[in-house]
Scaffold this active site. Structure first.
Site, PDB file in Angstrom:
ATOM      1  N   CYS A 361       1.012  -1.186  -0.305  1.00 58.07           N
ATOM      2  CA  CYS A 361      -0.364   0.107   0.010  1.00 58.07           C
ATOM      3  C   CYS A 361       0.884   1.171  -0.189  1.00 58.07           C
ATOM      4  O   CYS A 361       1.827   1.457   0.786  1.00 58.07           O
ATOM      5  CB  CYS A 361      -0.653   0.525   1.216  1.00 58.07           C
ATOM      6  SG  CYS A 361      -1.906   1.430   0.962  1.00 58.07           S
ATOM      7  N   TYR A 403      -1.788   4.089  -5.161  1.00 55.26           N
ATOM      8  CA  TYR A 403      -2.614   6.024  -6.288  1.00 55.26           C
ATOM      9  C   TYR A 403      -1.735   6.774  -6.109  1.00 55.26           C
ATOM     10  O   TYR A 403      -0.107   6.320  -5.912  1.00 55.26           O
ATOM     11  CB  TYR A 403      -3.129   6.408  -5.109  1.00 55.26           C
ATOM     12  CG  TYR A 403      -4.109   6.167  -4.432  1.00 55.26           C
ATOM     13  CD1 TYR A 403      -5.798   4.949  -5.887  1.00 55.26           C
ATOM     14  CD2 TYR A 403      -4.638   5.056  -3.235  1.00 55.26           C
ATOM     15  CE1 TYR A 403      -6.534   4.892  -5.472  1.00 55.26           C
ATOM     16  CE2 TYR A 403      -5.762   3.948  -3.084  1.00 55.26           C
ATOM     17  CZ  TYR A 403      -6.383   4.380  -4.046  1.00 55.26           C
ATOM     18  OH  TYR A 403      -7.826   2.947  -2.960  1.00 55.26           O
TER      19      TYR A 403
HETATM   20  P1  NAP Z   1       5.699   9.471   0.271  1.00 60.43           P
HETATM   21  O1  NAP Z   1       6.174  10.494   1.858  1.00 60.43           O
HETATM   22  O2  NAP Z   1       6.192  10.830  -0.805  1.00 60.43           O
HETATM   23  O3  NAP Z   1       6.816   9.334   0.120  1.00 60.43           O
HETATM   24  C1  NAP Z   1       6.817   8.412   1.007  1.00 60.43           C
HETATM   25  C2  NAP Z   1       8.656   6.917   0.487  1.00 60.43           C
HETATM   26  O4  NAP Z   1       7.909   6.229  -0.964  1.00 60.43           O
HETATM   27  C3  NAP Z   1       9.726   8.003   0.584  1.00 60.43           C
HETATM   28  O5  NAP Z   1      11.002   7.679   0.782  1.00 60.43           O
HETATM   29  C4  NAP Z   1       9.701   7.840  -0.747  1.00 60.43           C
HETATM   30  O6  NAP Z   1      10.523   7.878  -1.297  1.00 60.43           O
HETATM   31  C5  NAP Z   1       9.517   6.594  -1.472  1.00 60.43           C
HETATM   32  N1  NAP Z   1       9.014   6.245  -2.704  1.00 60.43           N
HETATM   33  C6  NAP Z   1       9.011   7.561  -3.636  1.00 60.43           C
HETATM   34  N2  NAP Z   1       8.679   6.729  -5.526  1.00 60.43           N
HETATM   35  C7  NAP Z   1       9.028   5.230  -4.919  1.00 60.43           C
HETATM   36  C8  NAP Z   1       9.230   3.738  -5.633  1.00 60.43           C
HETATM   37  N3  NAP Z   1       9.599   4.237  -6.465  1.00 60.43           N
HETATM   38  N4  NAP Z   1       9.316   2.892  -4.476  1.00 60.43           N
HETATM   39  C9  NAP Z   1       9.450   2.653  -3.563  1.00 60.43           C
HETATM   40  N5  NAP Z   1       9.342   4.160  -2.769  1.00 60.43           N
HETATM   41  C10 NAP Z   1       9.555   4.910  -3.444  1.00 60.43           C
HETATM   42  O7  NAP Z   1       4.404   9.255   0.343  1.00 60.43           O
HETATM   43  P2  NAP Z   1       3.484  10.342   1.234  1.00 60.43           P
HETATM   44  O8  NAP Z   1       3.315  11.413   0.748  1.00 60.43           O
HETATM   45  O9  NAP Z   1       2.909   9.799   2.061  1.00 60.43           O
HETATM   46  O10 NAP Z   1       2.160   8.654  -0.445  1.00 60.43           O
HETATM   47  C11 NAP Z   1       1.977   7.775   0.087  1.00 60.43           C
HETATM   48  C12 NAP Z   1       0.922   7.582  -0.650  1.00 60.43           C
HETATM   49  O11 NAP Z   1      -0.104   6.484   0.132  1.00 60.43           O
HETATM   50  C13 NAP Z   1       0.100   8.546  -1.318  1.00 60.43           C
HETATM   51  O12 NAP Z   1      -0.074   7.960  -3.028  1.00 60.43           O
HETATM   52  C14 NAP Z   1      -1.219   7.888  -0.967  1.00 60.43           C
HETATM   53  O13 NAP Z   1      -2.617   8.387  -2.236  1.00 60.43           O
HETATM   54  C15 NAP Z   1      -1.064   6.746  -1.065  1.00 60.43           C
HETATM   55  N6  NAP Z   1      -2.475   6.105   0.373  1.00 60.43           N
HETATM   56  C16 NAP Z   1      -3.225   6.744   0.956  1.00 60.43           C
HETATM   57  C17 NAP Z   1      -3.563   6.650   1.679  1.00 60.43           C
HETATM   58  C18 NAP Z   1      -4.230   7.167   3.193  1.00 60.43           C
HETATM   59  O14 NAP Z   1      -4.764   6.851   3.331  1.00 60.43           O
HETATM   60  N7  NAP Z   1      -4.171   7.945   3.877  1.00 60.43           N
HETATM   61  C19 NAP Z   1      -4.018   5.298   1.871  1.00 60.43           C
HETATM   62  C20 NAP Z   1      -3.808   4.301   0.729  1.00 60.43           C
HETATM   63  C21 NAP Z   1      -2.503   4.959  -0.287  1.00 60.43           C
HETATM   64  P3  NAP Z   1      11.331   9.411  -2.159  1.00 60.43           P
HETATM   65  O15 NAP Z   1      10.583  10.887  -2.033  1.00 60.43           O
HETATM   66  O16 NAP Z   1      12.380  10.587  -1.225  1.00 60.43           O
HETATM   67  O17 NAP Z   1      12.016   9.482  -3.481  1.00 60.43           O
END
Ligand code: NAP
Length: 403
Positions: A361, A403
């Site tokens: 996820c 997502y």
């Molecule tokens: P984020 O802080 O932007 O990233 C989390 C980590 O993932 C960072 O270390 C990032 O590294 C890394 N990452 C980036 N590209 C990657 C790749 N190709 N493979 C592996 N790791 C990678 O994350 P966020 O903003 O929290 O986003 C989380 C995601 O979960 C969103 O897309 C959201 O829609 C989804 N989501 C959220 C929920 C909810 O309930 N809130 C539920 C399900 C899913 P760098 O950026 O340093 O490269």
């Protein structure tokens, strides 16, 4: 007069999660800033998009005259589905996925995750509350999870339903309807959030649940823009009332076998369902149990990793936690897939166990790297990944929510 069942998406239920557009093998689904629509010229009613849809909005059909099918422009303008025309509906066979007007359509299963839940999962309740009759929940907690001096403002938000029935399972999600209107003057559509608490409440025995919400301050293009619903939620004070629809989701569920191994892989706020599942297991855990939970969790820095403090307090005998940080000054970028590769033989052991369930996820971009790492681990354990992966999908043992 040729009639057929036109595939349409119910805009009143759709939570705009993009799953249908991603799943459609022939690109028949598209969207604008408001609605998801199906092109009648392209859709072959193969049904590939039906089961992954968390709300059921995708499973709608209208009997129409072939030459008068609803155009994309019409579908983009809908707030609700048009009524059935009984004169046409009565003479048009109902839709049957996989058999469109006598022609059997072969679909290639390109999905990475299962469309079905684990065999032992409890039966979820879905779509109890919709846009026309949303539930109301009261905010009873809103805590910042990330360091005050970090860019990411990630919140743990607790919503209480008082005496209103709102039954949920770990891995399900809800929709939150932000107040106000969109630029076209219509009410905002609901935004989807995974539930971060277990089925018996954020606080056991209370009719409440929690969400993990990151304040969106930039769009996909990187330009500054405030996310409508995330900013609304992150700014809520205790006592505020929120309109909620759902619950949604019938496949990203945990097995109801308290000792089955779980391999959980997440990034950022994708940790929400992993927290729910871990907490469910923690509440059921007996210290003598051999508990095989393995978590791979990626964030930019320790300060930006939601639930970092509580996670570090969980005993390793209960959960094997592997963190991957990508932006720690002076350290190389590390992603969850790198951490998986570092633990390749332990991951292989888990994959070899027919009771193991895998959950992924977070960011969509992680999927390729995670699949490659799982495939490498399977190979290291002398397992045939393509056939193991197919078995896991058939048995509801591998799930993606990205997502
Ligand atoms: P984020 O802080 O932007 O990233 C989390 C980590 O993932 C960072 O270390 C990032 O590294 C890394 N990452 C980036 N590209 C990657 C790749 N190709 N493979 C592996 N790791 C990678 O994350 P966020 O903003 O929290 O986003 C989380 C995601 O979960 C969103 O897309 C959201 O829609 C989804 N989501 C959220 C929920 C909810 O309930 N809130 C539920 C399900 C899913 P760098 O950026 O340093 O490269």
């Amino acid at each position: 007069m040729e009639t057929f069942q036109q595939h349409v998406i119910d805009p009143a239920i759709c939570i705009r999660c993009n799953t249908c557009e991603d799943t459609c093998p022939i690109d028949a689904v598209s969207h604008d800033s408001r609605n998801y629509v199906v092109d009648p010229e392209i859709c072959n009613a193969c049904g590939a998009c039906i089961s992954p849809c968390p709300t059921g909005a995708i499973d709608n059909w209208r009997a129409v005259v072939r030459d008068a099918a609803y155009s994309l422009e019409e579908q983009f303008s809908w707030d609700d589905l048009p009524e059935e025309n009984p004169a046409i509906a009565d003479v048009t066979p109902v839709h049957d996925a996989g058999d469109d007007e006598g022609v059997t359509i072969q679909t290639v299963d390109t999905a990475r995750g299962a469309a079905i839940p684990p065999r032992s999962a409890a039966t979820p309740t879905t779509n109890l509350y919709g846009i026309k009759r949303p539930a109301e929940a009261t905010v009873v907690g809103n805590y910042r999870l990330t360091g005050a001096d970090t860019e990411s403002d990630v919140r743990h938000i607790v919503l209480d339903f008082a005496s209103l029935p709102f039954p949920v399972l770990e891995g399900q999600s809800i929709g939150v309807i932000p107040p106000g209107m969109d630029p076209s003057g219509r009410p905002h559509h609901a935004r989807q959030y995974s539930i971060a608490s277990p089925r018996n409440g954020e606080r056991p025995g209370y009719n409440n649940l929690s969400l993990t919400v990151k304040r969106v301050v930039a769009g996909a293009d990187g330009n500054a823009t405030d996310g409508i619903c995330s900013n609304y939620l992150c700014d809520l004070e205790k006592g505020a009332v929120v309109k909620v629809i759902g619950p949604f989701g019938a496949s990203f569920l945990m097995p109801d076998e308290p000792l089955s191994p779980l391999l959980m892989i997440c990034t950022g706020t994708g940790s929400a369902p992993m927290r729910a599942m871990t907490e469910r297991r923690r509440r059921l855990h007996h210290p003598d149990d051999e508990n095989r939970l393995m978590l791979f969790f990626g964030a930019r820095t320790p300060e930006e990793l939601p639930y970092f403090g509580p996670l570090k307090k969980l005993p390793t005998r209960f959960i094997d936690v592997n963190l991957a940080f990508s932006r720690v000054p002076g350290e190389p970028k590390r992603y969850v897939q790198d951490a998986l590769m570092e633990r390749i033989s332990d991951v292989a052991q888990l994959l070899a166990d027919p009771g193991t369930h895998v959950y992924v996820c977070g960011l969509r971009g992680m999927e390729d790297g995670v699949i490659s790492a799982l495939s490498a681990a399977a190979e290291a354990g002398a397992l045939d990944w393509p056939s193991l992966h197919a078995d896991m999908k058939r048995e509801g043992r591998i799930h993606f929510e990205t997502y």
